[in-house]
Design an enzyme around this catalytic site. Sequence first.
Site: not given
Ligand code: SRM
Lengths: 106, 106, 389, 389, 353, 353
Positions: B105
Amino acid sequence: MPFLDYKGTQLEVDEDGFIADPALWNEDLAKFIAETQEDIKDLTPDHWKLIYYLSKYYKDFGIAPMIRKVCKDTGFELKYIYELFPSGPAKGACKVAGLPKPTGCV
Amino acid sequence: MPFLDYKGTQLEVDEDGFIADPALWNEDLAKFIAETQEDIKDLTPDHWKLIYYLSKYYKDFGIAPMIRKVCKDTGFELKYIYELFPSGPAKGACKVAGLPKPTGCV
Amino acid sequence: MANSETPLLDDLEKGPWPSFVKDMKQAAVKKESARALLGQLEQSFVDNIGHWKHGGIVGVKGYGAGVIGRYSDIPDKFPGVEHFHTMRVNMPAGWFYTTKALRAVCDVWDKHGSGLTNFHGATGDIILLGTSTDHLQPCFDDLAEIGFDLGGSGSAMRTPSACVGPARCEWACFDSLNLLRTVTRTFQGQMHRPMFPYKIKIKISACPNDCVASIARADISVIGTWRGNIQIDQTEVLACAKTMNIQTEVVDLCPTKCMSWDGKALTIDDKECNRCMHCINLMPKALRQAKERGATILVGSKAPIVHGALLSSVVIPFMKMDPPYDEFIEFVNKTFEYWDENGKMRERLGELINRLGMGKFLKAVGLKPLPQMIKRPRANPYYFWREGI
Amino acid sequence: MANSETPLLDDLEKGPWPSFVKDMKQAAVKKESARALLGQLEQSFVDNIGHWKHGGIVGVKGYGAGVIGRYSDIPDKFPGVEHFHTMRVNMPAGWFYTTKALRAVCDVWDKHGSGLTNFHGATGDIILLGTSTDHLQPCFDDLAEIGFDLGGSGSAMRTPSACVGPARCEWACFDSLNLLRTVTRTFQGQMHRPMFPYKIKIKISACPNDCVASIARADISVIGTWRGNIQIDQTEVLACAKTMNIQTEVVDLCPTKCMSWDGKALTIDDKECNRCMHCINLMPKALRQAKERGATILVGSKAPIVHGALLSSVVIPFMKMDPPYDEFIEFVNKTFEYWDENGKMRERLGELINRLGMGKFLKAVGLKPLPQMIKRPRANPYYFWREGI
Amino acid sequence: MATRTDFGPPDYETMLPPIIKKNYGMWKYHERVKPGLLKHVAESGDELYTIRVGSARLLSTDHVREICDVAEKFCGGYVRFTSRHNIEFLVSEKKNVDPLIADLNKRGWPIGGTGHSITNIVHTQGWIHCHTPATDASGIVKAVMDELYDYFGSWKLPGYCRISLACCLNMCGAVHCSDIAILGIHRTVPKLNHEIIRTKCEIPNVIAACPTGAIRPDPANKSVIVNEDRCMYCGNCYTMCPGMPVADPVGGGVSIWVGGKVSNTRSGPAFSRLVIPFLPNTPPRWPETVAAVKNIVEVWAKHARKHERMGEWIERIGWERFFEIAGIPFAEQIIDDFTLASETYRTTAAFKW
Amino acid sequence: MATRTDFGPPDYETMLPPIIKKNYGMWKYHERVKPGLLKHVAESGDELYTIRVGSARLLSTDHVREICDVAEKFCGGYVRFTSRHNIEFLVSEKKNVDPLIADLNKRGWPIGGTGHSITNIVHTQGWIHCHTPATDASGIVKAVMDELYDYFGSWKLPGYCRISLACCLNMCGAVHCSDIAILGIHRTVPKLNHEIIRTKCEIPNVIAACPTGAIRPDPANKSVIVNEDRCMYCGNCYTMCPGMPVADPVGGGVSIWVGGKVSNTRSGPAFSRLVIPFLPNTPPRWPETVAAVKNIVEVWAKHARKHERMGEWIERIGWERFFEIAGIPFAEQIIDDFTLASETYRTTAAFKW
Ligand code: SRM
Ligand code: SRM
Ligand code: SRM
Ligand code: SRM
Ligand code: SF4
Ligand code: SF4
Ligand code: SF4
Ligand code: SF4
Ligand code: SF4
Ligand code: SF4
Ligand code: SF4
Ligand code: SF4
């Protein structure tokens, strides 16, 4: 622990007639156990097939095979195994084959 | 994939400057990467300590160590590691140490 | 455009809801990278697949977090997005802005990036969407200039967030924004320099309505609550009765059935109330929370990777939440410590607790077991007897 | 006995509830082994620990099941229980007896055993409590003589059981005793000659009251049910209204809230009824199940070893249950087959299903997925796509 | 230059409009004046009007400046965004409310999202910026919101209905606890590139990443082997290793989940649950997905009681009845087979036909 | 002699009293005349009276014969037992009912166990016959039933209350789904006898038997090693291997579980849940256990609504409230840490103080 008089020596067995030390097992002992503990006078080739199968399986895997496997691998039906060893594969055949006493749920 | 001019040969690196084939890594290459990719002119003994630690750990376990472990095992505080490698242990130190690009991540 | 290059996307300019395509086109007028993004997205719409390469690891000096590296997998076709990294910029608490500050951010981003943004990312950051590697450091320097720091990413504490709370909500049981500021400032190092087994998130809602969804997506969830009796203004209750059916809409839907209404007065058996907020939500003028207020602390929620999604669960039923929030900060520190010490690579706090047992966590952070921590007791007889016999 | 040898047990002769100690003493008058058992039990009461050795594997010829071997660990002290095996004797369906049959069993047991019994074991067998190895075969032969066969034990199908059903209950949705007879006869081999990965149990209740607790402790649970409208006799409803509060006791407690009562007539929206039996139980004269009857088949319940206790879950919402019960027998056979083929050593059916997935089980036994099989859909996104894309 | 670090975000106190500073923590009650318009009244008697405006979230800097223009004209230069990415204009003088609304209407900016409306769809990056999506985010959101537009600016629904979208199983956001969740899913096993796996991947971490244990090491090749029968395409291995992509034009698509919630009201927080395992990716407007979401919203709206959220309604009538009423065919994928599966089985003979 | 095998149990049809044969499957309704006395009325108009009599289950043959005497005198030589091990005298002539009751009273045989009474405690072998018990069965049952005796022959309770006992974690019976369960538990790790393990145990099976994975092989010694920190004394390894006994005079004792049920009525089947992790073995009358059970019965009886079973009542008021009302101290063992633990955590901020 009870003892059986086996060729002049005292052979230790448990209450159910399983030999205390499986390391002592050999064909002759098998015959002796079959006769004294299981009332089987003559061990036929099919008896031996099952005995060898069990003793080899135990040596290889450290456990007795599941019955389904026994039947599949020997080609014997379960009913037939009970004909060979009337007290069944666990109480009868395993005992003669020198395996430890089966445990688990009874 | 971009290439770097390394001693006259074309060294393949990825977009982030990680060498494409970790098998090519050696001390000299480390210096080269440090300078060209990380803007670090002189690799001090502490730099090397960290570099060797990372590369050995990776060789032993097939993964990069977790940061907590890096700090514990090297005795360096995380802030200090950022002083040594301003882009940090993952982007900086691992790159110089020839480890594959950290994933997971971001 | 006579013959549009983005016919599929163009279709999404139609319709009443604000169109992101319009914004992309707006940016594309000024910015080559935005133009390229539009093209590559159209390509994705045609191909039914994304066109970004795996990963990317870039950043700014001194930080290990805050930038998401991204490279196009068809850079020849769309060189403008060959590099297209996003910057996560820590938002002000509550997402309040002066237009001055907003304009400053826009100016920086017009200078260094694609001119495209997300207000905001799902975690709460301002997302500056797309720039190239060489612009990262200068962009950050300029952001620093106008007072904006980066947010979290990677195996770090992530940008924490809070509901609007006392700034505009009568139900705030504590000052969510102030607490958020304290948390953000206290853990700057843990946010900017990934050092943990995986990401860790803190979200703060000042009442059980949980307007930042903290119970669903924060390793540490803070939810405002109260003790004592809901304050009832019977005059206002009677006023409500004119516009709503108090019996069917309020009393009957109370989950604990602790309310009664005889047409004249509303009674609450507060001892049986579980503070779900339903009645208060429906009668904001007539009902107010009790005066003793604080927060419930829950831990462990997350999305499904790897062992399935989790909701947070109660570990501290009630904590006073007053500045300087030492008790809470100490709890966070102990929690970080326990998780960091015991967590496996990519194991979230909730998963760690499930693996090693809630009891161990409680012991490690110094909490004693309480019935409020569970929905119901265990049904299996597999428990330890640690105190010795 | 002036100076009792069993002072602790003697205390349990007092009090109003029937005393097992009295029965033990009664048997002890005639039987040395019963006397020894009394002594050893007293010893256990003193020592706070049981005095039986581990295991024991004995039996009768041709069977692998039906006898539980047991040896005292202090045989020197209590030679009477040096061997003390129990025999599990298959009870008649519904636990109905002529006194003639009962007396015959008693006679056999006085001849061969301790004179102590359990009417009945938790699985339903008559338990003949304690005899020595040399008596096993003769005892079985004598039992055979009076028409009693052994029950199951070990990794075999266990003695199945059924509620009293149509013999004395108006709610029986099918003939539980007849089905039980069919099942028992069909699977004699599987009961007497252990051949499976572990034990497997079938229990049959002829309505959802489940008076044999089949949903909690049978790998295959059969529970009577119906389709269509509950038959209401409004005259009887009115009669009930005189002695009970139909609104609060019946209507308000209906879990689906599908009933209404206006003081004159009771209405049921049968489409929403989930056939929980509550209303019928309370008004047996006024309400009767619909006429189309059959059974729901559920699988997988068990006690906690090894992976935790399970309840059975629905796999066939409705099956007609008429002799010769071919459809059910076929289902059992397929289930045995699947479990036997895939089960690990000591893995119960429910655990196997949990390990490999309900979907695989359904496919193997030829059932199609239905919403009735689940309480709610999955919350995790980890599903397979087997049909190909 | 020694870069300044760790100074944190701007202090929110510098961002609050004067009326909020004055009445901070001293709000007394609020009223929902009409869809999109909230009125908060302070102990002091001050009144604050909030006008909520829908946003695509993906904004150009020029669009942001336009928001600033509006805020400067009507709100003293203050504006905020919500936790669901809407824009909130904070008006301290009542007289500014109507002109502001008129101005917004002129711009075509939707006003609504409060109370029993359908507010913004929280969503993610999709094909715009992420490397693991199984579908796009912004495109579907736009298509769905166009269709549900009327529900944004009105109060026609029985209760709250929160829709979210995540473009892959990582579930960024809170789709796992939404009334309706639109979730991108893959349906193909990773295509292994052993060369990349060998040189770029930390094999032990890749193996640990697999929720179903489908990956085992292949030491001879310094690579891994995937047991295809066990793989359910979560893409987590790809997150760890570029040599294992799962995205596929035909395999990728959308699944629909319902009945989750976050607030502690009445029934409490709950997970969303699978009801439609797969709908195809059909840009630009994903008609199947739009129709499915709309159907679910409207079936719920028609049958639920006042204040009853999706999950509360379904739990009351039973899931078996939901599938029937919603006309959604039951699919085998809906029956859980992951670690907590046994908790979802019907362990009672009481159910509806 | 060729032993006759596989002939099965006696045909039940030969065991049914004539009135049942005649009205088999044609019962119309029943009445609960008074505690212990049921009246079943057939379509034919025939009436069958059932008198239920409590039993210790452990019966001497002489006692069984005495039952036969009674059955012959009043019931035409027919008798049955129930699924909870009570005796049922089936009377086809009303005039026999009172004399039978008088006769039973004279013998001191308790009549009751129907309707909202406390019927027999389903139980197991304990020290009487099993090799793995952590406590006795018959002894505790006798002590508890003596104390609850009044509830057997009366209808003072709000609903059904089923009590069960199992003497070890194998849970023979259905204690895992009882309103109140008394369960024997061990608290000491197995004492390893390597000689026995080596010669008598199938090591792979022993290892597989451990629910927590606490056992690992020790190939050098052809034995096993137990990780004591992981062992929670289930005794399952002992079931598989005589060289690993867990029973211990001080370690063994009793735990109390509540709130389970079996019937599909109203709330449906449910597991019993731990409320008291340990009470000592104190024969002959286990006063702590008896008091605990009695307290729970009476607290429930006092607070529950009519027809509300233990678990239904507790789920309505909340477990946190139950512990308070019942005056039971909360213990760390009550918080689950096995595989489905997360399902038992409080995932909401809504709870009672
Ligand atoms: C940008 C964002 C989505 C958006 O369009 O808003 C995002 C984007 C990504 N998330 Fe997320 N996450 C984003 C909020 C979240 C949230 C919501 C939250 O934080 O409240 C979650 C669910 C809550 C949580 O943390 O469990 C979330 C759960 C994940 C997960 C699964 C984590 C888990 O434990 O299940 C991953 C996968 C990982 O970490 O490998 C992930 C991984 C990713 C990655 C880094 C992709 C990856 O596998 O490397 C994405 C990068 C996209 C990009 O290229 O920009 N993202 N991710 C959000 C962050 C923006 C910010 O900083 O404000
Ligand atoms: C005699 C009886 C208890 C009683 O006093 O009534 C009994 C006694 C034993 N049971 Fe049981 N079980 C008896 C009914 C049950 C039931 C209830 C039922 O069948 O409805 C269960 C719970 C339902 C189930 O099967 O899950 C039950 C679940 C167990 C278990 C745990 C199985 C599991 O999967 O969790 C074991 C342990 C084992 O199999 O190793 C077990 C093992 C045993 C053993 C064989 C002990 C052992 O580990 O070897 C006990 C022998 C005692 C003895 O020396 O006589 N017994 N056992 C019951 C059989 C009497 C009969 O045939 O009528
Ligand atoms: C502005 C915002 C907080 C923020 O810091 O940004 C907010 C503001 C308010 N929320 Fe909220 N909620 C906000 C997101 C949420 C969320 C989070 C989410 O949806 O992701 C939730 C949890 C949703 C869920 O359960 O899935 C949420 C659950 C509530 C509830 C509980 C509703 C329920 O019945 O379950 C209330 C009470 C009510 O409305 O009666 C509430 C009530 C309110 C009140 C009335 C509080 C107040 O007195 O000011 C505010 C106006 C509500 C309205 O929209 O009518 N707010 N509220 C968020 C606006 C989001 C948007 O743009 O639409
Ligand atoms: C005789 C017996 C069946 C047998 O084949 O032996 C039986 C017989 C009857 N049961 Fe039962 N049940 C019998 C064990 C059970 C069990 C199993 C158990 O306890 O192990 C259950 C499930 C208990 C549970 O949920 O934990 C059971 C749950 C019921 C219920 C549902 C009660 C509820 O509200 O949950 C009813 C309906 C009622 O009584 O209103 C019922 C009703 C009845 C009726 C009224 C049926 C009838 O019309 O004849 C019978 C008399 C009940 C009474 O005692 O007042 N029977 N009944 C069993 C007597 C056991 C005993 O000696 O006490
Ligand atoms: S969580 Fe509570 S305090 Fe915070 S904004 Fe929502 S309703 Fe107000
Ligand atoms: S807050 Fe919830 S539980 Fe408490 S009285 Fe109001 S509706 Fe009932
Ligand atoms: S399960 Fe139903 S049919 Fe069978 S005895 Fe009980 S109430 Fe009657
Ligand atoms: S059987 Fe149960 S669900 Fe059906 S009407 Fe009667 S009480 Fe309601
Ligand atoms: S949900 Fe998946 S694809 Fe979408 S932004 Fe998050 S990680 Fe990327
Ligand atoms: S896609 Fe998911 S399930 Fe498939 S191999 Fe990769 S990690 Fe395992
Ligand atoms: S519960 Fe345990 S100790 Fe008691 S009889 Fe069953 S297996 Fe034996
Ligand atoms: S007693 Fe149970 S937990 Fe302990 S080692 Fe044996 S099997 Fe494992």
